[in-house]
Design an enzyme around this catalytic site. Structure first.
Site, PDB file in Angstrom:
ATOM      1  N   LYS A  99      23.504  40.531  39.534  1.00 21.44           N
ATOM      2  CA  LYS A  99      24.487  40.212  40.580  1.00 21.44           C
ATOM      3  C   LYS A  99      25.680  41.129  40.402  1.00 21.44           C
ATOM      4  O   LYS A  99      26.211  41.277  39.306  1.00 21.44           O
ATOM      5  CB  LYS A  99      24.948  38.745  40.418  1.00 21.44           C
ATOM      6  N   LYS A 123      31.503  39.167  32.918  1.00 20.62           N
ATOM      7  CA  LYS A 123      32.295  38.477  33.939  1.00 20.62           C
ATOM      8  C   LYS A 123      31.490  37.339  34.561  1.00 20.62           C
ATOM      9  O   LYS A 123      31.957  36.208  34.677  1.00 20.62           O
ATOM     10  CB  LYS A 123      32.673  39.498  35.021  1.00 20.62           C
ATOM     11  N   LYS A 135      25.191  46.458  39.290  1.00 24.46           N
ATOM     12  CA  LYS A 135      26.157  47.175  40.141  1.00 24.46           C
ATOM     13  C   LYS A 135      25.424  48.308  40.834  1.00 24.46           C
ATOM     14  O   LYS A 135      24.443  48.833  40.304  1.00 24.46           O
ATOM     15  CB  LYS A 135      27.274  47.762  39.275  1.00 24.46           C
ATOM     16  N   ASP A 175      32.204  46.043  47.168  1.00 21.65           N
ATOM     17  CA  ASP A 175      33.156  46.546  46.163  1.00 21.65           C
ATOM     18  C   ASP A 175      33.995  47.583  46.919  1.00 21.65           C
ATOM     19  O   ASP A 175      34.046  47.538  48.168  1.00 21.65           O
ATOM     20  CB  ASP A 175      32.405  47.135  44.955  1.00 21.65           C
ATOM     21  N   THR A 218      38.859  36.987  45.236  1.00 18.46           N
ATOM     22  CA  THR A 218      39.234  37.831  44.091  1.00 18.46           C
ATOM     23  C   THR A 218      40.756  37.849  43.917  1.00 18.46           C
ATOM     24  O   THR A 218      41.269  37.639  42.813  1.00 18.46           O
ATOM     25  CB  THR A 218      38.699  39.267  44.267  1.00 18.46           C
ATOM     26  N   ASN A 249      41.412  44.411  50.095  1.00 13.30           N
ATOM     27  CA  ASN A 249      41.154  42.986  50.105  1.00 13.30           C
ATOM     28  C   ASN A 249      41.759  42.256  48.899  1.00 13.30           C
ATOM     29  O   ASN A 249      42.382  41.201  49.027  1.00 13.30           O
ATOM     30  CB  ASN A 249      39.628  42.811  50.135  1.00 13.30           C
ATOM     31  N   SER A 387      30.919  34.356  45.232  1.00 12.87           N
ATOM     32  CA  SER A 387      29.608  34.908  45.618  1.00 12.87           C
ATOM     33  C   SER A 387      28.484  34.013  45.099  1.00 12.87           C
ATOM     34  O   SER A 387      27.487  33.778  45.788  1.00 12.87           O
ATOM     35  CB  SER A 387      29.419  36.309  45.029  1.00 12.87           C
TER      36      SER A 387
HETATM   37  N1  GLU Z   1      32.508  43.748  43.318  1.00 20.14           N
HETATM   38  C1  GLU Z   1      33.034  42.487  42.903  1.00 20.14           C
HETATM   39  C2  GLU Z   1      33.229  42.477  41.404  1.00 20.14           C
HETATM   40  O1  GLU Z   1      33.572  43.485  40.844  1.00 20.14           O
HETATM   41  C3  GLU Z   1      32.231  41.326  43.432  1.00 20.14           C
HETATM   42  C4  GLU Z   1      30.800  41.305  43.061  1.00 20.14           C
HETATM   43  C5  GLU Z   1      29.979  40.209  43.737  1.00 20.14           C
HETATM   44  O2  GLU Z   1      30.535  39.406  44.478  1.00 20.14           O
HETATM   45  O3  GLU Z   1      28.774  40.189  43.484  1.00 20.14           O
HETATM   46  O4  GLU Z   1      33.116  41.490  40.732  1.00 20.14           O
END
Ligand code: GLU
Length: 454
Positions: A99, A123, A135, A175, A218, A249, A387
């Site tokens: 994820k 995280k 990612k 992202d 976020t 955002n 998410s």
């Molecule tokens: N890109 C965001 C992060 O760095 C969200 C990732 C997501 O929602 O899967 O955590």
């Protein structure tokens, strides 16, 4: 390794581990930086826990399970064929499907995506939800591209990616450079190719399975975390001047939550420079900036032309006087020198809302100076946390209300904060870096131990 290692031996092991990491990942400084940041907390923690060493847990954790790299051909508005490189780094699936977001930016390369995927693993573990780490992205520059060019790029990107993802396998999201519009294009293409309507992406529009509060999560989550850090140390966010970088955002919602909690957001920025509003941005100004950086895709300098009490300056906002700093733009945006300036100006707390915005020298300087330092993997986990809640809603084919989701986000950020205190507190000041790394590590490591040598 002996059962109880001395601090000096631990440093030697860490040094040797990092030498190996650098040798195996040549030309990947961001990835090595992220591994060091975690390993420097974990080595002392596992010094008296030989099971992790015997099972080579840290060595395995620093190796992605899979790195996919692929061609993304697309046609621009002049009919010319263009080619970019796309990636998906499937880093760790010990506690759930991979994820993590997708980043479109010209700086994207394997090092950056591996650092982001590695960080994401810890995280996601901190959120308490069953999500592994991943990612993806492309070295595509969305700046200056037309709507149709972005659509064709997203469709081409998904035409390869679709075979590697799935609601129980790997669930990408947005992202930098990938927002609601791009997620819509990619979800549409996925659905078309596979003939399946499932929660394979998060950050979707409300009409097709998106979750309320995901857009805000976020930035709001980061400020909840900052508030919790201050409260833990018998202080309050009320009346604090907050320096924010970025204007996307994350930054705009961080500014909005500051305002709601009685703090004073005084800066925002983009790659052209920063804006300063010493009295604090109003909600009207924040809404205007959201529109400017959203649908209009304009430059932050335009805010100084629009509002009398806003000034525009070149460079980054870290020389402005403030009580707290919330870097919300990108990696390595606070150097050791800028950290020294912030410390000299009396900053009391730094909350990393972007991923790895502080260089290692800056992190060391903040901790050395007893500045409360909230690391990204804890501070910005609210985004991926919601998410995770979007995934749950999609699986159950239901949609929760805004109040419920706001409460779930606030509770999640409090739980993450408390886990950091559990593993990083020494009675006086909490070391959030250590706390978040250890709390994130334990769950993933113990799951990996259960699986044997895989
Ligand atoms: N890109 C965001 C992060 O760095 C969200 C990732 C997501 O929602 O899967 O955590």
């Amino acid at each position: 390794m002996s059962k109880i290692s001395t601090p000096q031996k631990t440093q030697e092991y860490l040094h040797r581990y990092m030498e190996g990491t650098q040798k195996r990942n040549p030309g990947q400084p961001e990835f090595c930086q992220a591994v060091y940041e975690v390993a420097s907390s974990i080595f002392p923690y596992i010094a008296d826990k030989p099971i992790y060493h015997e099972n080579q847990i840290l060595e395995r954790m620093a190796e992605p399970e899979r790195v996919l790299s692929f061609r993304v051909p697309w046609t621009d508005d002049d009919g010319r064929i263009r080619t970019n490189r796309g990636w998906r780094v499937q880093f760790n699936s010990a506690i759930g499907p991979y994820k993590g977001g997708i980043r479109f930016h010209p700086s994207v390369n394997e090092s950056i995506l591996k650092f982001l995927g590695f960080e994401q693993t810890f995280k996601n573990s901190l959120t308490g939800l069953p999500m592994g780490g991943g990612k993806g992205g492309a070295n595509f520059n969305p700046k200056g591209k037309s709507h149709n060019e972005v659509m064709r790029f997203c469709q081409s990107f998904m035409t390869e990616l679709y075979r590697h993802i799935g609601e129980d396998t790997d669930v990408p999201a947005g992202d930098i450079g990938v927002g609601g519009r791009e997620i819509g294009f990619m979800f549409g293409q996925y659905k078309r190719i596979t003939n399946r309507f499932v929660g394979v992406l998060t950050g979707k529009g409300m009409e097709f399975g998106g979750s309320k509060m995901r857009t805000e999560a976020t930035g709001y989550g980061a400020i909840f975390f900052l508030r919790n850090m201050l409260a833990q140390h018998k202080d309050s966010i009320e009346g604090k001047k907050v320096l924010i970088s970025g204007a996307g955002n994350v930054a705009t919602h961080a500014a909005e939550k500051c305002l709601q909690l009685g703090a004073i957001p005084v800066t925002m920025s983009d790659s052209g420079g920063f804006i300063n509003c010493p009295d604090g941005f109003t909600q009207e100004q924040i809404d205007w900036i959201k529109e400017l950086k959203g649908a209009r895709r304009g430059r932050i300098s335009e805010a100084a032309d629009e509002f009398n009490n806003i000034t525009f300056h070149e460079g980054r906002p870290w020389g402005v006087d403030g009580d707290c700093a919330v870097p919300s733009a990108t990696q390595n945006e606070i150097s050791a020198k800028e950290a020294a300036t912030l410390i000299k100006n009396g900053v009391m707390a730094v909350a990393e809302a972007a991923n790895m915005p502080c260089e290692q020298g800056a992190v060391d300087a903040f901790i050395e100076a007893d500045v409360l330092f909230g690391p990204a993997k804890a501070v910005n986990a609210g985004g991926v946390g919601v998410s995770g809640l979007e995934m749950s809603q999609n699986s159950a084919r239901i949609a929760w209300g805004e109040d419920q989701l706001r409460k779930l986000l606030e509770d999640m950020m409090r739980d993450i904060h408390d886990s950091c205190v559990q593993y990083g507190g020494d009675g006086k000041q909490v070391n959030y870096l250590q706390g978040s790394n250890i709390a994130g590590f334990v769950k993933v490591a113990d799951a990996m131990l259960s699986y044997g040598h895989v």
